[in-house]
Scaffold this motif. Structure first.
Motif, PDB file in Angstrom:
ATOM      1  N   ALA A  17       8.100  14.269  49.943  1.00 40.34           N
ATOM      2  CA  ALA A  17       9.030  13.854  48.870  1.00 40.34           C
ATOM      3  C   ALA A  17      10.419  14.473  48.954  1.00 40.34           C
ATOM      4  N   SER A  18      10.590  15.483  49.799  1.00 41.06           N
ATOM      5  CA  SER A  18      11.879  16.176  49.816  1.00 41.06           C
ATOM      6  C   SER A  18      12.992  15.314  50.397  1.00 41.06           C
ATOM      7  N   HIS A  19      12.623  14.225  51.058  1.00 39.27           N
ATOM      8  CA  HIS A  19      13.653  13.372  51.657  1.00 39.27           C
ATOM      9  C   HIS A  19      14.152  12.282  50.713  1.00 39.27           C
ATOM     10  N   LEU A  20      13.517  12.135  49.571  1.00 39.03           N
ATOM     11  CA  LEU A  20      13.928  11.042  48.681  1.00 39.03           C
ATOM     12  C   LEU A  20      15.320  11.262  48.068  1.00 39.03           C
ATOM     13  N   PRO A  21      15.629  12.481  47.612  1.00 34.62           N
ATOM     14  CA  PRO A  21      16.982  12.659  47.058  1.00 34.62           C
ATOM     15  C   PRO A  21      18.094  12.363  48.069  1.00 34.62           C
ATOM     16  N   LYS A  22      17.887  12.720  49.323  1.00 34.72           N
ATOM     17  CA  LYS A  22      18.973  12.460  50.278  1.00 34.72           C
ATOM     18  C   LYS A  22      19.020  10.990  50.678  1.00 34.72           C
ATOM     19  N   ALA A  23      17.884  10.306  50.592  1.00 35.47           N
ATOM     20  CA  ALA A  23      17.913   8.862  50.834  1.00 35.47           C
ATOM     21  C   ALA A  23      18.712   8.185  49.723  1.00 35.47           C
ATOM     22  N   PHE A  24      18.444   8.608  48.490  1.00 35.64           N
ATOM     23  CA  PHE A  24      19.244   8.103  47.364  1.00 35.64           C
ATOM     24  C   PHE A  24      20.717   8.449  47.587  1.00 35.64           C
ATOM     25  N   ILE A  59      16.675   3.484  53.538  1.00 37.48           N
ATOM     26  CA  ILE A  59      15.227   3.258  53.408  1.00 37.48           C
ATOM     27  C   ILE A  59      14.539   4.610  53.346  1.00 37.48           C
ATOM     28  N   CYS A  60      13.601   4.760  52.437  1.00 37.14           N
ATOM     29  CA  CYS A  60      12.749   5.937  52.568  1.00 37.14           C
ATOM     30  C   CYS A  60      11.322   5.565  52.228  1.00 37.14           C
ATOM     31  N   SER A  61      10.405   6.126  52.990  1.00 37.56           N
ATOM     32  CA  SER A  61       8.996   5.837  52.754  1.00 37.56           C
ATOM     33  C   SER A  61       8.252   7.133  52.482  1.00 37.56           C
ATOM     34  N   PHE A  62       7.153   6.995  51.780  1.00 36.47           N
ATOM     35  CA  PHE A  62       6.390   8.162  51.332  1.00 36.47           C
ATOM     36  C   PHE A  62       5.024   7.666  50.872  1.00 36.47           C
ATOM     37  N   GLY A  63       4.118   8.599  50.633  1.00 37.75           N
ATOM     38  CA  GLY A  63       2.763   8.214  50.239  1.00 37.75           C
ATOM     39  C   GLY A  63       2.589   8.096  48.739  1.00 37.75           C
ATOM     40  N   ASP A  64       1.439   7.605  48.339  1.00 39.58           N
ATOM     41  CA  ASP A  64       1.156   7.428  46.909  1.00 39.58           C
ATOM     42  C   ASP A  64       1.028   8.761  46.192  1.00 39.58           C
ATOM     43  N   ALA A  65       0.424   9.750  46.833  1.00 44.03           N
ATOM     44  CA  ALA A  65       0.317  11.057  46.183  1.00 44.03           C
ATOM     45  C   ALA A  65       1.693  11.691  46.071  1.00 44.03           C
ATOM     46  N   SER A  66       2.505  11.524  47.096  1.00 43.19           N
ATOM     47  CA  SER A  66       3.858  12.095  47.090  1.00 43.19           C
ATOM     48  C   SER A  66       4.725  11.521  45.984  1.00 43.19           C
ATOM     49  N   ALA A  67       4.430  10.306  45.578  1.00 41.86           N
ATOM     50  CA  ALA A  67       5.251   9.670  44.540  1.00 41.86           C
ATOM     51  C   ALA A  67       5.215  10.454  43.235  1.00 41.86           C
ATOM     52  N   ASN A  68       4.197  11.301  43.072  1.00 43.40           N
ATOM     53  CA  ASN A  68       4.095  12.097  41.847  1.00 43.40           C
ATOM     54  C   ASN A  68       4.958  13.340  41.870  1.00 43.40           C
ATOM     55  N   HIS A  69       5.442  13.693  43.042  1.00 44.25           N
ATOM     56  CA  HIS A  69       6.134  14.974  43.188  1.00 44.25           C
ATOM     57  C   HIS A  69       7.450  14.984  42.414  1.00 44.25           C
TER      58      HIS A  69
END
Ligand SMILES: Cc1ncc(C[n+]2csc(CCOP(=O)(O)OP(=O)(O)O)c2C)c(N)n1
Ligand SMILES: [Mg+2]
Length: 756
Positions: free
Chosen positions: A169-176, A201-211
């Protein structure tokens, strides 16, 4: 989907699920009894009604098979110590669709199960070989084009895949942040390195979506779109229903994301390429054309366990495993290939074996390639430093007309004005950086119209407008994610963290992410930035702990970063120029630590003496990284090493010490806290009789520990030596703060001890 065999054959009880899945594929093809269609032509739908053409499908299926065989190869060669990573992509091969339907210039921040995405993206440029490149990465070879053998990461410079760490999940803020940056470029007339209508584009898992770090990125994207501002980020949640061993509650991802404000939800079946293709295409088209944050819920499954080390059979029933393995998307793709008539059983099995052979051959070749064997090679991309170029860039001052326009007139240029305090000189220096670098952006909490809580950024918004100076939402993780995004797009971000305590809140965005990018991409990617953090103690009568946090430990051990701390205005201006130059020239992540208590300090010894005011250095003056400011260079009875608030305290204490003990004292303002200049510390320790280290940080892991280590390692540990340092505690409110922070008297008391 194919039926689960009943009774379950003995081979399904095999501990090695990779072997089971491998055999499943072969048996599935061999036992297929459907009616083959007439093979569709390249441009025709692969199956009636499918948006996916035969050509699309053929290539997607091949990418899926490449990904699968890379996984199988890794499992076999791991035990032979030829491969060093076994988290695989099996069950997630549907993500190849996302790669096919986006461009190789859409920056991608990928989940670790992205083998098929990568294989597919490799098609976008001629002459690239996904199998060999991946094999080199699996083998940790120095020739690995992604990370140079530093990690098994999905990454590619030409394909705009920025390597990710293993922190989910740490890559989602920089993708945004990258999505916002793509849009911001136009507003500041900055030339993007990719087309203007790109999406992130950023991809991640279902469990990671909760982070929390994921949720913060969703929220920031929503907050942005809610205001009708563009944020073209495609969040791809690869939902396999599990995270290592913890199941995601049924329906959680769909129900949690379907109706979010300003986040547009799409669902696609990633287990069935013929069916899922259309919805993936719709989601991507939506994101690209509306520039809105888009959530693509991609159904996947996870076969062969979390990683090679995960023996699922030890914690799940065989029945359950067999049921999961029956959802293998490659079985469905095989069925589509046979049903459409694109492949016969023989041709498909031959293809399957051919790709297997290629993967093993590549692994064999990769095994023969060189590994990283020298420390210098390992760390070469971590903290590149070109002193001469940095010096020239820091001193480059070729924007005099712009400066005159910004400051008002030649007479009003700050170097022509009277000496001023720290906050004003930082403010002047920021105006100057904005003149020098049109790609500079400054953002954070309250930094725009208000000019920050201490007015340090006052006037910048008025002078450089909204597009370059703006308030963010209240979230430090997002602020630092934005910084990475802007940097990825070639801008020079200057994020502000309002207080040091709130950097700790978001530290991983620097520690795990920004600071690691050059290392894990073998210096192919850089995210240069200049992070301003206001902090440290001594704000008289204000704040308590969170506004007076003095813990620098969290910054001290981040590999590769530069931390500077200026105690006076002229140093601040020159330091900012050098930090910006380090970012521009060498791509460095730099931190400027601003001692809040000194912002407005004017006097040093007596009220009204104005001795802590400084003139503004002309724009062609800068500091050298590691260079200290030394007061009373020739004095040798005592040397005090210090920084920040410790500098004026030590200068005052030096006077008192001279009166009391007759010692001439040299005060060394280190100015650069990371990396510490060990050689300089050693030299000053050598030429003084006694040593005091004044560290306003904490007793444990403070800068003082590093200074004393440098002294000892330089061979001067036997000299009379004291450390004056903060207590390991939180800082209390009001006058009690001074009980836990070092003060002038403590320094004099340390000298008294040395005099005994
Ligand atoms: C911040 C963080 N916490 C814990 C982990 C350890 N970890 C790695 S993967 C994982 C599960 C992730 O599950 P999911 O997001 O569903 O992805 P999947 O592996 O199922 O594709 C965990 C807990 C991690 N890498 N990062
Ligand atoms: Mg999962």
């Amino acid at each position: 989907m194919n039926a689960i065999p009943n009774p379950i054959p003995a081979r399904h009880k095999n501990v090695n699920r990779a072997e089971v899945c491998d055999q499943n594929f072969v048996e599935f093809v061999q036992n297929w009894h459907g009616k083959p269609g007439r093979a569709p032509r390249a441009g025709e739908p692969v199956l009636p009604e499918s948006l996916c053409t035969a050509r699309d499908f053929g290539e997607l299926f091949e990418s899926q098979l490449i990904s699968r065989h890379l996984d199988l190869m890794a499992r076999v060669l791991r035990v032979k110590n030829k491969v060093f990573y076994t988290i695989g992509s099996s069950g997630h091969e549907g993500n190849a669709m996302v790669a096919r339907l986006t461009r190789h210039t859409d920056p991608a921040f990928l989940h670790y199960r992205s083998g098929a995405f990568m294989a597919e993206r490799f098609r976008k440029l001629p002459g690239m070989d996904p199998i060999m490149d991946s094999a080199l990465s699996f083998a940790a070879s120095k020739d690995d084009p992604a990370s140079g053998g530093r990690h098994k990461v999905w990454g590619s410079k030409p394909l705009w895949v920025l390597p990710q760490t293993s922190t989910i999940a740490s890559h989602l803020p920089k993708a945004f942040g990258t999505a916002v940056a793509i849009e911001q470029a136009r507003r500041i007339a900055h030339a993007l390195p990719i087309p203007e209508d790109s999406i992130a584009i950023c991809s991640f898992g279902d469990a990671s979506a909760n982070h929390a770090t994921a949720q913060t990125a969703f929220n920031a994207a929503q907050w942005t779109a809610y205001q009708k501002l563009p944020a073209p980020v495609l969040f791809v949640c690869e939902d396999n229903g599990i995270g290592i061993s913890v199941k995601t509650p049924g329906g959680w991802i769909g129900n949690s994301f379907r109706n979010r404000e300003s986040l547009d939800y799409f669902y696609a079946d990633g287990l069935d390429v013929a069916a899922g293709y259309e919805e993936v295409a719709r989601a991507i088209y939506h994101c690209r054309t509306t520039r809105r944050p888009t959530f693509l819920h991609l159904r996947t499954t996870r076969i062969m366990g979390h990683a090679g080390t995960d023996f699922e059979i030890e914690w799940r029933s065989v029945d359950e495993l067999v049921a999961v393995e029956a959802t293998d998307p490659l079985l469905r793709s095989a069925a589509i290939a046979l049903e459409s008539g694109l492949e016969t059983k023989d041709s498909l099995l031959a293809k399957y074996e051919d790709i297997r052979k290629k993967c093993f051959a590549a692994a064999d070749e990769a095994d023969r390639r060189p590994k990283l064997t020298k420390l210098a090679d390992v760390v070469a991309p971590l903290a590149p430093y070109s002193p001469e170029k940095v010096k020239a860039e820091a001193k480059r001052a070729d924007c005099s007309e712009k400066r005159i326009a910004v400051f008002g007139s030649k007479e009003k240029l700050p170097e022509n004005l009277a000496p001023r305090h720290l906050a004003i000189q930082i403010n002047n220096a920021l105006h100057d950086l904005f003149c020098k670098y049109p790609e500079t952006l400054l953002f954070g909490e309250d930094v725009a119209q208000k000019g920050g809580v201490y007015t340090v950024t006052k006037g910048l918004h008025k002078a450089f407008r909204n597009a370059r100076v703006f308030n963010t939402l209240l979230d430090e993780t997002v602020i630092l994610g934005l910084a990475q995004g802007f940097a990825n797009m070639g801008m020079l971000p200057i994020p502000e963290i309002q207080y040091l305590a709130y950097f700790h809140n978001a530290c991983d965005q620097i520690r795990g992410e920004a600071a690691s990018l050059q290392f894990f991409s073998n210096n192919q990617y850089k995210n240069p930035m200049l992070v301003r953090i206001a902090g440290l103690g001594y704000q008289r009568g204000f704040g308590g702990h969170f506004h007076n946090d003095n813990s620098i430990a969290a910054l001290r051990d981040i590999p590769g970063i530069v931390v500077g701390c200026a105690s006076r205005g002229d140093d601040a201006a020159m330091m900012l120029r050098t930090l910006a130059a380090l970012a521009k020239v060498d791509g460095r992540v730099t931190i400027f630590l601003e001692p809040i208590a000194l912002y407005m300090t004017k006097d040093l010894y007596e009220p009204g003496d104005g001795a802590w005011l400084t003139s503004y250095p002309a724009p062609d003056q800068a500091l050298v990284l590691g260079e200290a400011r030394v007061y009373e260079e020739k004095a040798g009875d005592l040397v005090i090493f210090t920084y920040g608030n410790g500098v004026p305290m030590s200068l005052r204490a030096a006077r008192a010490i001279e009166k009391k003990h007759g010692w001439k004292t040299r005060v060394v303002d280190l100015r650069w806290l990371v990396p510490l200049n060990d050689a300089l510390i050693g030299e000053h320790a050598k030429t003084a009789k006694r040593i005091i280290v004044v560290d306003e940080g904490r007793h444990s892991a403070g800068v003082g520990e590093g200074v004393i280590t440098a002294i000892v390692e330089a061979g001067h540990g036997a000299k009379p030596l004291r450390r004056v340092v903060g207590v390991d505690t939180y800082t209390p409110l009001a006058g009690a703060a001074l009980l836990v922070l070092p003060g002038d008297d403590d320094i004099v008391a340390a000298a008294d001890v040395l005099a005994r």
